[in-house]
Design an enzyme around this catalytic site. Structure first.
Site, short mmCIF file in Angstrom:
data_model
loop_
_atom_site.label_atom_id
_atom_site.label_comp_id
_atom_site.label_asym_id
_atom_site.label_seq_id
_atom_site.Cartn_x
_atom_site.Cartn_y
_atom_site.Cartn_z
N ASP A 8 67.18 68.77 21.64
CA ASP A 8 67.76 69.83 22.45
C ASP A 8 67.28 71.17 21.90
O ASP A 8 66.94 71.29 20.71
CB ASP A 8 69.29 69.77 22.43
N GLU A 10 67.83 75.72 22.24
CA GLU A 10 68.50 76.90 22.78
C GLU A 10 67.44 78.00 22.87
O GLU A 10 66.46 78.00 22.12
CB GLU A 10 69.67 77.34 21.91
N HIS A 58 75.48 79.99 24.04
CA HIS A 58 75.31 79.39 22.72
C HIS A 58 75.84 80.23 21.56
O HIS A 58 76.00 79.73 20.44
CB HIS A 58 73.85 79.03 22.47
N HIS A 154 77.49 75.78 22.99
CA HIS A 154 76.30 74.96 22.95
C HIS A 154 75.58 75.21 21.63
O HIS A 154 75.51 76.34 21.14
CB HIS A 154 75.35 75.32 24.11
N ASP A 159 74.44 69.31 20.32
CA ASP A 159 74.18 68.75 21.65
C ASP A 159 73.26 67.54 21.57
O ASP A 159 73.41 66.58 22.34
CB ASP A 159 73.58 69.82 22.57
#
Length: 240
Positions: A8, A10, A58, A154, A159
């Protein structure tokens, strides 16, 4: 042994082509669909501001990233951790788009681009398992009873860890052992996951038709009349 990396990211925003950058990578190693405890996690200095919308999601601020390494400084460690494992990503085009954008900024020394078709996209897999339902990560966690109380904001690593649990549920249930007894079923499940997450379209036949099957099919097509569409395919070759 089946090795996969659940990944994952960001970012500063949602538009990789428009100049947004990657700011966090989280990776979780699975062996035969079991989390091994090995992870890769890194915050990255994007050399640009984080948008307000992204920060609301996030909570990673410009100040938190100011002293972090550039992507070029951590890319070798990231690529080494992933190795030749299959990537598992939720909404893969987004993360793959950002990773390939960052690779592209590295010039001739960049790693090979990630091929989207080689990635298991758990969003597509979930849509096939639960058509018409909400299939974001929170909805899938609720459906499978996965605890998300730790997920206030997040975060790439958290995640990825949660997605690893969701992925196993999408394949049919949790594995609790690294024993060799689950290696073969796990490999089959992964093959099915790739097939299920691939775009719908013609697929190769797994087995060639026997002569008897071919004859019966030809007789069936003959019974449909001279305008039967199947007649266009009778003379074609088969794929093994």
């Amino acid at each position: 042994m089946l090795r996969e990396i659940v990944l994952d990211t960001e970012t500063t925003g949602t538009d990789a082509k428009g100049g947004d950058r990657l700011i966090e990578i989280g990776c979780v190693e699975l062996i035969n669909h079991v989390q091994t405890g090995k992870v890769f996690h890194q915050l990255v200095n994007p050399q640009r501001a984080v948008s307000e919308g992204a920060f609301a999601v996030h909570g990673i601020s410009d100040a938190m990233l100011a002293d972090k390494p550039l992507f070029s400084d951590i890319v070798d460690a990231f690529v080494a951790f992933c190795g030749d494992a299959r990537l598992v990503i939720h909404n893969a085009p987004f993360d793959v788009g950002f990773l390939n954008m960052e690779f592209g900024r590295l010039g001739p020394a960049a790693p090979p681009r990630i091929v989207l078709e080689d990635v298991v996209d758990t969003l597509l897999l979930a849509r096939r398992r639960h058509p018409g339902a909400a299939n974001n990560l929170d909805a899938l966690c609720n459906r499978y009873g996965i605890d998300t109380t730790r997920r206030v904001k997040h975060g790439a690593l958290l995640d990825a860890q949660i997605l690893a649990e969701v992925y196993v549920e999408l394949l049919g249930g949790k594995q609790t052992s690294l024993g060799l007894s689950i290696a073969e079923p796990s490999e089959d499940a992964a093959v099915r996951a790739v097939a299920d997450s691939a775009p719908a379209g013609p697929r190769p036949l797994r087995n060639r038709l026997s002569e008897d099957e071919r004859a019966r099919h030809a007789a069936f097509v003959e019974s449909l009349g001279t305008n039967a569409v199947w007649r266009d395919f009778l003379g074609g070759s088969e794929t093994a």
